[in-house]
Design a protein around this motif. Structure first.
Motif, short mmCIF file in Angstrom:
data_model
loop_
_atom_site.label_atom_id
_atom_site.label_comp_id
_atom_site.label_asym_id
_atom_site.label_seq_id
_atom_site.Cartn_x
_atom_site.Cartn_y
_atom_site.Cartn_z
N GLY A 1 0.81 -1.21 0.00
CA GLY A 1 0.00 0.00 0.00
C GLY A 1 0.84 1.26 0.00
N GLN A 2 0.18 2.40 0.15
CA GLN A 2 0.89 3.67 0.19
C GLN A 2 1.73 3.80 1.45
N ARG A 3 1.29 3.21 2.56
CA ARG A 3 2.00 3.34 3.83
C ARG A 3 2.75 2.07 4.23
N TRP A 4 2.15 0.92 4.02
CA TRP A 4 2.74 -0.32 4.50
C TRP A 4 2.89 -1.35 3.39
N THR A 5 4.03 -2.06 3.44
CA THR A 5 4.25 -3.25 2.62
C THR A 5 4.54 -4.41 3.56
N TRP A 6 3.81 -5.53 3.37
CA TRP A 6 3.95 -6.68 4.24
C TRP A 6 4.32 -7.92 3.44
N TRP A 7 5.26 -8.69 3.99
CA TRP A 7 5.65 -9.98 3.43
C TRP A 7 5.43 -11.05 4.48
N ALA A 8 5.00 -12.24 4.07
CA ALA A 8 4.87 -13.39 4.96
C ALA A 8 5.44 -14.61 4.25
N GLY A 9 6.02 -15.53 5.03
CA GLY A 9 6.61 -16.70 4.38
C GLY A 9 7.12 -17.73 5.36
N LEU A 10 8.05 -18.55 4.87
CA LEU A 10 8.62 -19.65 5.63
C LEU A 10 10.13 -19.53 5.63
N THR A 11 10.74 -19.88 6.76
CA THR A 11 12.20 -19.83 6.90
C THR A 11 12.73 -21.20 7.28
N ALA A 12 13.75 -21.65 6.58
CA ALA A 12 14.49 -22.87 6.94
C ALA A 12 15.77 -22.44 7.63
N LYS A 13 15.92 -22.82 8.89
CA LYS A 13 17.05 -22.38 9.71
C LYS A 13 17.95 -23.57 10.05
N ILE A 14 19.24 -23.39 9.85
CA ILE A 14 20.25 -24.33 10.32
C ILE A 14 20.99 -23.66 11.47
N ARG A 15 20.97 -24.29 12.64
CA ARG A 15 21.71 -23.75 13.79
C ARG A 15 22.93 -24.62 14.06
N SER A 16 24.03 -23.97 14.31
CA SER A 16 25.25 -24.64 14.73
C SER A 16 25.62 -24.03 16.08
N ALA A 17 25.38 -24.79 17.15
CA ALA A 17 25.50 -24.23 18.50
C ALA A 17 26.46 -25.08 19.34
N GLU A 18 26.98 -24.45 20.39
CA GLU A 18 27.86 -25.15 21.31
C GLU A 18 27.88 -24.43 22.65
N ILE A 19 27.84 -25.19 23.73
CA ILE A 19 28.05 -24.68 25.08
C ILE A 19 29.22 -25.46 25.67
N ALA A 20 30.19 -24.75 26.28
CA ALA A 20 31.38 -25.39 26.80
C ALA A 20 31.77 -24.77 28.13
N LEU A 21 32.37 -25.58 29.00
CA LEU A 21 32.93 -25.13 30.27
C LEU A 21 34.37 -25.59 30.36
N ALA A 22 35.20 -24.78 31.04
CA ALA A 22 36.59 -25.14 31.29
C ALA A 22 36.98 -24.63 32.67
N GLN A 23 37.55 -25.54 33.47
CA GLN A 23 37.97 -25.21 34.84
C GLN A 23 39.29 -25.94 35.09
N GLY A 24 40.40 -25.19 35.00
CA GLY A 24 41.70 -25.83 35.12
C GLY A 24 41.91 -26.85 34.03
N ALA A 25 42.23 -28.09 34.44
CA ALA A 25 42.45 -29.16 33.46
C ALA A 25 41.16 -29.84 33.03
N THR A 26 40.03 -29.44 33.63
CA THR A 26 38.74 -30.06 33.32
C THR A 26 37.98 -29.24 32.28
N SER A 27 37.47 -29.89 31.27
CA SER A 27 36.67 -29.20 30.27
C SER A 27 35.69 -30.17 29.65
N SER A 28 34.57 -29.65 29.17
CA SER A 28 33.58 -30.45 28.45
C SER A 28 32.74 -29.51 27.61
N ARG A 29 32.11 -30.07 26.61
CA ARG A 29 31.31 -29.23 25.71
C ARG A 29 30.17 -30.05 25.14
#
Length: 231
Positions: A115-143
């Motif tokens: 329209g004159q004031r607003w343009t709207w789009w709607a659709g679908l998104t395919a998302k690939i997530r690459s995530a990691e959580i890690a802890l390190a304490q001295g010689a100890t570590s894990s992820r």
């Protein structure tokens, strides 16, 4: 208003990032301890950026590609012992926490209003997530790394306040089952000319999963500025 037909737009966005929630338990059973990565690593700020490539194939259909890497590290101490990803961590000992959440998305969208004031789009998104959580304490570590696919719903609005000034709304989100994901932004943009637009505003990313392998929910906040170029 610039023409939507066969338009290619490149947008670069960045800014400081804070977290107000980041709860973790891996594995999500009696052998894992639920703890706050926010309390361990702090609230921020850190920096993050993302890049969009949008291709409006014609006046109705468009494609958008997003690359949004994000990682932070912070150190603190646990108030009690923590079991995480097969390793044991002591209370009161300096511990480094790492959080990585890289998001890559492909969006197909359909223009539902122009329209004159607003343009709207709607659709679908395919998302690939690459995530990691890690802890390190001295010689100890894990992820705990994680690579997965997430389908999302997409909504984008562009509201013209003046011939050059406009309000931008953008959402990729879906909730249900054991998890949810939301990425929403509101920005004010200013057209420098027919090709360049500068914008600034607020973005929030929230979500996580509650399954047997992991419990992880985070809420991240961004103060963003962006520059867009239209071909």
């Amino acid at each position: 208003m610039w023409c939507l037909k066969k338009t290619i737009v490149v947008e670069v966005e960045g800014g400081p990032v804070w977290q107000t929630r980041n709860d973790v338990q891996i594995p999500n059973d009696a052998s894992g301890t639920r703890f706050s990565l926010r309390d361990l690593s702090g609230t921020g700020p850190w920096t993050a950026g993302r890049v969009y490539l949008t291709w409006n194939l014609n006046e109705r259909h468009g494609l958008r590609v997003l690359a949004a890497p994000f990682e932070f590290r912070g150190s603190g101490v646990f108030e009690g012992p923590v079991e995480f990803a097969g390793a044991s961590y002591q209370a009161g000992v300096p511990t480094e926490g790492t959080y990585r959440f890289d998001s890559y998305r492909l969006t197909w969208r359909y223009r539902i209003r122009h329209g004159q004031r607003w343009t709207w789009w709607a659709g679908l998104t395919a998302k690939i997530r690459s995530a990691e959580i890690a802890l390190a304490q001295g010689a100890t570590s894990s992820r705990k790394p994680d690579l997965g696919f997430v389908p999302l719903l997409h909504l984008h609005g562009d509201g013209r306040l003046t011939p050059r000034l406009h309000l931008l709304l953008d959402v990729d989100a879906l909730a249900g089952g054991p998890g949810r994901a939301e990425d929403a932004a509101v920005k004010v943009g200013y057209d420098l000319g027919p090709h360049w637009t500068l914008a600034g505003g607020y973005r929030t990313v929230e979500g996580g999963a509650d399954v047997d392998a992991v419990y992880t929910f985070a809420w991240i906040h961004y103060a963003v500025v962006s520059a867009s170029y239209r071909f």
